[in-house]
Design a protein around this motif. Structure first.
Motif, PDB file in Angstrom:
ATOM      1  N   ASN A 180       0.835  -1.368  -0.022  1.00 45.05           N
ATOM      2  CA  ASN A 180      -0.160   0.056   0.003  1.00 45.05           C
ATOM      3  C   ASN A 180       0.976   1.324  -0.140  1.00 45.05           C
ATOM      4  O   ASN A 180       0.466   2.237  -0.688  1.00 45.05           O
ATOM      5  CB  ASN A 180      -0.878   0.189   1.164  1.00 45.05           C
ATOM      6  CG  ASN A 180      -2.003   0.981   1.132  1.00 45.05           C
ATOM      7  OD1 ASN A 180      -2.224   1.460   0.160  1.00 45.05           O
ATOM      8  ND2 ASN A 180      -2.726   1.286   2.369  1.00 45.05           N
ATOM      9  N   TYR A 236      -8.052  -2.097  -3.486  1.00 42.83           N
ATOM     10  CA  TYR A 236      -7.940  -1.216  -2.547  1.00 42.83           C
ATOM     11  C   TYR A 236      -9.253  -0.822  -1.758  1.00 42.83           C
ATOM     12  O   TYR A 236     -10.273  -1.181  -2.011  1.00 42.83           O
ATOM     13  CB  TYR A 236      -8.014   0.331  -3.356  1.00 42.83           C
ATOM     14  CG  TYR A 236      -7.672   1.425  -2.527  1.00 42.83           C
ATOM     15  CD1 TYR A 236      -6.356   1.676  -2.164  1.00 42.83           C
ATOM     16  CD2 TYR A 236      -8.512   2.063  -1.772  1.00 42.83           C
ATOM     17  CE1 TYR A 236      -6.071   2.530  -1.327  1.00 42.83           C
ATOM     18  CE2 TYR A 236      -8.252   3.179  -1.114  1.00 42.83           C
ATOM     19  CZ  TYR A 236      -7.201   3.533  -0.745  1.00 42.83           C
ATOM     20  OH  TYR A 236      -6.480   4.457   0.081  1.00 42.83           O
ATOM     21  N   PRO A 237      -8.911  -1.125  -0.522  1.00 43.08           N
ATOM     22  CA  PRO A 237      -7.662  -1.134   0.218  1.00 43.08           C
ATOM     23  C   PRO A 237      -7.207  -2.738  -0.023  1.00 43.08           C
ATOM     24  O   PRO A 237      -7.673  -3.488  -0.091  1.00 43.08           O
ATOM     25  CB  PRO A 237      -7.915  -1.050   1.779  1.00 43.08           C
ATOM     26  CG  PRO A 237      -9.397  -1.343   1.915  1.00 43.08           C
ATOM     27  CD  PRO A 237     -10.131  -0.971   0.561  1.00 43.08           C
TER      28      PRO A 237
END
Length: 59
Positions: A2, A54-55
């Motif tokens: 991330n 995402y996430p």
């Protein structure tokens, strides 16, 4: 992964800003390199979002 996506996204955004400045200064080399950086890092960001979601999911 991330954090890497965030870094690549910021680089792509800054490359777009650099491209705009290159057009203002009429600097062809700056325009070319900034456009290439924006396309490459933008593609990495989009590919990471598509593959990881995402996430991102924790596996």
């Amino acid at each position: 992964m991330n954090l890497l996506m965030v870094i690549f996204g910021l680089i792509a955004i800054l490359a777009v800003v650099g491209t705009i400045q290159g057009f203002k200064e009429r600097n062809l080399l700056s325009i070319v390199f900034n456009l290439l950086a924006a396309v490459i890092f933008g593609a990495f960001t989009i590919a990471t979002i598509v593959t990881q979601g995402y996430p991102p999911s924790l596996h």
